[in-house]
Design a protein around this motif. Structure first.
Motif, PDB file in Angstrom:
ATOM      1  N   VAL A  53      -3.954  43.448  32.476  1.00  0.00           N
ATOM      2  CA  VAL A  53      -5.158  42.614  32.493  1.00  0.00           C
ATOM      3  C   VAL A  53      -5.768  42.673  33.889  1.00  0.00           C
ATOM      4  O   VAL A  53      -5.157  42.211  34.860  1.00  0.00           O
ATOM      5  N   ILE A  54      -6.939  43.267  33.984  1.00  0.00           N
ATOM      6  CA  ILE A  54      -7.644  43.353  35.256  1.00  0.00           C
ATOM      7  C   ILE A  54      -8.873  42.469  35.147  1.00  0.00           C
ATOM      8  O   ILE A  54      -9.765  42.724  34.346  1.00  0.00           O
ATOM      9  N   GLY A  55      -8.924  41.435  35.956  1.00  0.00           N
ATOM     10  CA  GLY A  55     -10.046  40.507  35.855  1.00  0.00           C
ATOM     11  C   GLY A  55     -10.275  39.800  37.163  1.00  0.00           C
ATOM     12  O   GLY A  55      -9.728  40.170  38.202  1.00  0.00           O
ATOM     13  N   SER A  56     -11.075  38.773  37.116  1.00  0.00           N
ATOM     14  CA  SER A  56     -11.378  38.022  38.322  1.00  0.00           C
ATOM     15  C   SER A  56     -10.140  37.280  38.811  1.00  0.00           C
ATOM     16  O   SER A  56      -9.222  36.982  38.042  1.00  0.00           O
ATOM     17  N   THR A  57     -10.128  36.992  40.090  1.00  0.00           N
ATOM     18  CA  THR A  57      -9.000  36.285  40.687  1.00  0.00           C
ATOM     19  C   THR A  57      -8.993  34.842  40.219  1.00  0.00           C
ATOM     20  O   THR A  57     -10.015  34.151  40.295  1.00  0.00           O
ATOM     21  N   PRO A  58      -7.849  34.341  39.727  1.00  0.00           N
ATOM     22  CA  PRO A  58      -7.810  32.946  39.293  1.00  0.00           C
ATOM     23  C   PRO A  58      -7.866  31.999  40.477  1.00  0.00           C
ATOM     24  O   PRO A  58      -7.475  32.349  41.600  1.00  0.00           O
ATOM     25  N   SER A  59      -8.370  30.801  40.243  1.00  0.00           N
ATOM     26  CA  SER A  59      -8.310  29.763  41.262  1.00  0.00           C
ATOM     27  C   SER A  59      -6.861  29.334  41.447  1.00  0.00           C
ATOM     28  O   SER A  59      -5.981  29.702  40.650  1.00  0.00           O
ATOM     29  N   VAL A  60      -6.606  28.542  42.472  1.00  0.00           N
ATOM     30  CA  VAL A  60      -5.254  28.036  42.683  1.00  0.00           C
ATOM     31  C   VAL A  60      -4.782  27.259  41.459  1.00  0.00           C
ATOM     32  O   VAL A  60      -3.662  27.443  40.969  1.00  0.00           O
ATOM     33  N   GLU A  61      -5.652  26.411  40.941  1.00  0.00           N
ATOM     34  CA  GLU A  61      -5.271  25.587  39.797  1.00  0.00           C
ATOM     35  C   GLU A  61      -4.992  26.454  38.566  1.00  0.00           C
ATOM     36  O   GLU A  61      -4.009  26.225  37.846  1.00  0.00           O
ATOM     37  N   PRO A  65       4.400  28.612  42.987  1.00  0.00           N
ATOM     38  CA  PRO A  65       5.526  29.485  43.361  1.00  0.00           C
ATOM     39  C   PRO A  65       6.481  28.787  44.318  1.00  0.00           C
ATOM     40  O   PRO A  65       6.086  27.877  45.058  1.00  0.00           O
ATOM     41  N   GLU A  66       7.710  29.218  44.305  1.00  0.00           N
ATOM     42  CA  GLU A  66       8.661  28.726  45.291  1.00  0.00           C
ATOM     43  C   GLU A  66       8.260  29.246  46.671  1.00  0.00           C
ATOM     44  O   GLU A  66       7.768  30.372  46.797  1.00  0.00           O
ATOM     45  N   PRO A  67       8.457  28.462  47.706  1.00  0.00           N
ATOM     46  CA  PRO A  67       8.158  28.967  49.049  1.00  0.00           C
ATOM     47  C   PRO A  67       8.969  30.222  49.358  1.00  0.00           C
ATOM     48  O   PRO A  67      10.104  30.374  48.905  1.00  0.00           O
ATOM     49  N   THR A  68       8.371  31.130  50.101  1.00  0.00           N
ATOM     50  CA  THR A  68       9.109  32.310  50.536  1.00  0.00           C
ATOM     51  C   THR A  68      10.244  31.868  51.457  1.00  0.00           C
ATOM     52  O   THR A  68      10.011  31.070  52.374  1.00  0.00           O
ATOM     53  N   PRO A  69      11.464  32.349  51.245  1.00  0.00           N
ATOM     54  CA  PRO A  69      12.572  31.949  52.121  1.00  0.00           C
ATOM     55  C   PRO A  69      12.286  32.314  53.575  1.00  0.00           C
ATOM     56  O   PRO A  69      11.613  33.307  53.864  1.00  0.00           O
ATOM     57  N   GLU A  70      12.816  31.524  54.488  1.00  0.00           N
ATOM     58  CA  GLU A  70      12.604  31.797  55.906  1.00  0.00           C
ATOM     59  C   GLU A  70      13.207  33.131  56.323  1.00  0.00           C
ATOM     60  O   GLU A  70      12.692  33.805  57.217  1.00  0.00           O
ATOM     61  N   THR A  71      14.316  33.506  55.676  1.00  0.00           N
ATOM     62  CA  THR A  71      14.972  34.775  55.978  1.00  0.00           C
ATOM     63  C   THR A  71      15.067  35.593  54.700  1.00  0.00           C
ATOM     64  O   THR A  71      15.616  35.122  53.703  1.00  0.00           O
ATOM     65  N   LEU A  72      14.525  36.806  54.733  1.00  0.00           N
ATOM     66  CA  LEU A  72      14.579  37.686  53.571  1.00  0.00           C
ATOM     67  C   LEU A  72      15.909  38.425  53.548  1.00  0.00           C
ATOM     68  O   LEU A  72      16.469  38.772  54.594  1.00  0.00           O
ATOM     69  N   ALA A  80       1.580  26.476  51.644  1.00  0.00           N
ATOM     70  CA  ALA A  80       1.320  27.905  51.693  1.00  0.00           C
ATOM     71  C   ALA A  80       1.710  28.586  50.386  1.00  0.00           C
ATOM     72  O   ALA A  80       1.016  29.496  49.907  1.00  0.00           O
ATOM     73  N   ALA A  81       2.821  28.156  49.784  1.00  0.00           N
ATOM     74  CA  ALA A  81       3.260  28.740  48.513  1.00  0.00           C
ATOM     75  C   ALA A  81       2.227  28.470  47.423  1.00  0.00           C
ATOM     76  O   ALA A  81       1.949  29.348  46.591  1.00  0.00           O
ATOM     77  N   ARG A  82       1.651  27.291  47.429  1.00  0.00           N
ATOM     78  CA  ARG A  82       0.612  26.974  46.448  1.00  0.00           C
ATOM     79  C   ARG A  82      -0.616  27.868  46.683  1.00  0.00           C
ATOM     80  O   ARG A  82      -1.224  28.361  45.734  1.00  0.00           O
ATOM     81  N   ARG A  83      -0.944  28.124  47.944  1.00  0.00           N
ATOM     82  CA  ARG A  83      -2.061  28.996  48.272  1.00  0.00           C
ATOM     83  C   ARG A  83      -1.774  30.443  47.859  1.00  0.00           C
ATOM     84  O   ARG A  83      -2.691  31.243  47.653  1.00  0.00           O
ATOM     85  N   ARG A  84      -0.490  30.787  47.737  1.00  0.00           N
ATOM     86  CA  ARG A  84      -0.085  32.134  47.326  1.00  0.00           C
ATOM     87  C   ARG A  84      -0.163  32.320  45.818  1.00  0.00           C
ATOM     88  O   ARG A  84      -0.103  33.464  45.320  1.00  0.00           O
ATOM     89  N   ALA A  85      -0.317  31.261  45.062  1.00  0.00           N
ATOM     90  CA  ALA A  85      -0.284  31.327  43.599  1.00  0.00           C
ATOM     91  C   ALA A  85      -1.280  32.326  43.010  1.00  0.00           C
ATOM     92  O   ALA A  85      -0.931  33.080  42.088  1.00  0.00           O
TER      93      ALA A  85
END
Length: 343
Positions: free
Chosen positions: A257-265, A275-282, A239-244
């Motif tokens: 810089v306003i442009g097209s959304t980058p791919s995951v890669e 990105p680091e995974p979001t912690p289970e508890t904020l 999920a963290a990779r999908r959040r990149a």
């Protein structure tokens, strides 16, 4: 907890607006089957090379034909660009196409100076909050025949289905929009993916100023919804990779810089790693611009944020460039929260 979706109709890499709208329709159809409460479409101007979501009233007409039971609406129609009567006519017509399941999400936003000029929008309003309040009040009055008998607009009619009229929501990302919603007795949706740090103060302001509306059969008590950028994956790491792409997009915006959304890669490369995974508890008061997680983690995170502002419905916005990944994220979110699928 109830879940809903707001969709921006992003144009896929190498695709066109036709592809974007087809993706939006499929997403809405899938959301209905999964049990999401409502599906809203957004309005952005001057970015037609990357966002096809410029005219929610047009897209909603197509969604009315493609769905049967999910509520559909605007997130938001930008009222500072338009006549309240015309907006009311649009939503009255939509109610005729999808009786009793239309949400009139009303917001405001300025685009680029060129886009605002092209739209005929005055960027120098003397009292922006007062002007916005009166425009929302006018839309509601047209939709609910709430003008006094001696008002110049009392005899104006908008199309109707005969079912429940469109439900007005005030949308915003600041305490000022919350105050407007409260004083009008309207439902309120806060865009935490824009200014997450204002979420708690905005809902406090909304409740402080809330007075039941004399214009509609609206709620007797404050009714709010929190919109967050959230993605789900099979695991926290996935999920963290999908959040990149969301994280990379935010960093681009900080650089102007306003442009097209980058791919995951591309996003992972720009960020120097996933990105680091979001912690289970904020931590108390911690409001990330975007969150992610496997089913158990994302369920807990959404509950934490919803509890902080005292709402029982969360609207999902995300930046996921791959359509299949986006659909899978919505599916995992629905499973994680445990909403009931429709037959």
């Amino acid at each position: 907890m109830d879940l809903s979706i707001v969709d921006l109709s992003p144009i896929p890499e190498g695709g066109t607006a036709a592809d974007a709208y087809a993706d939006t329709v499929e997403t809405a159809e899938r959301a209905e089957r999964l049990g999401y409460s409502r599906f809203w479409v957004a309005e952005h101007h001057g970015m037609g090379d990357r966002l096809a979501g410029t005219t929610p009233e047009v897209v909603l007409g197509r969604l009315a034909a493609a769905t049967d039971s999910i509520r559909i609406g605007s997130g938001a129609v930008l009222l500072n660009h338009y006549s309240p009567f015309k907006v009311a006519e649009v939503f009255g017509a939509l109610d005729g196409l999808a009786p009793g399941r239309i949400d009139a999400g009303l917001g405001r936003a300025n685009g680029s100076p060129a886009a605002d000029r092209a739209l005929g929008t005055d960027r120098r309003v003397a009292d922006p909050d007062g002007d916005h309040t009166e425009k929302i009040r006018a839309v509601i009055s047209h939709l609910y025949d709430a003008f006094p008998a001696d008002h110049a607009y009392a005899d104006l009619e908008v199309p109707r289905s005969g079912a429940a009229p469109p439900v007005p929501w005030v949308l915003g990302s600041s305490p000022s929009s919350a105050e407007i919603a409260g004083k009008l007795g309207a439902r309120y949706c806060f865009a935490a993916f824009i200014r997450p740090g204002h979420a708690e103060s905005a809902f406090e302001t909304y409740r402080e100023h809330f007075e039941p509306s004399e214009l509609t059969d609206g709620p007797d008590e404050p009714q709010g919804m929190l919109a967050v950028n959230a993605v789900a994956g099979e695991t926290d790491a996935a999920a963290a990779r999908r959040r990149a792409p969301a994280e990379a997009t935010y960093k681009r915006m900080q650089r102007g810089v306003i442009g097209s959304t980058p791919s995951v890669e591309e996003a992972v490369d720009e960020l120097g790693g996933a990105p680091e995974p979001t912690p289970e508890t904020l931590d108390p008061g911690e409001w990330p611009r975007a969150i992610s997680g496997g089913p158990e983690t994302i369920d807990g995170l959404l509950s934490q944020l919803a509890d902080r502002v005292g709402v029982d419905e969360v609207m999902i916005q995300h930046v996921v460039p791959d359509h299949e990944d986006a659909l899978r994220s919505h599916e995992l979110l629905a499973e994680a929260v445990g909403i009931d699928a429709r037959e």
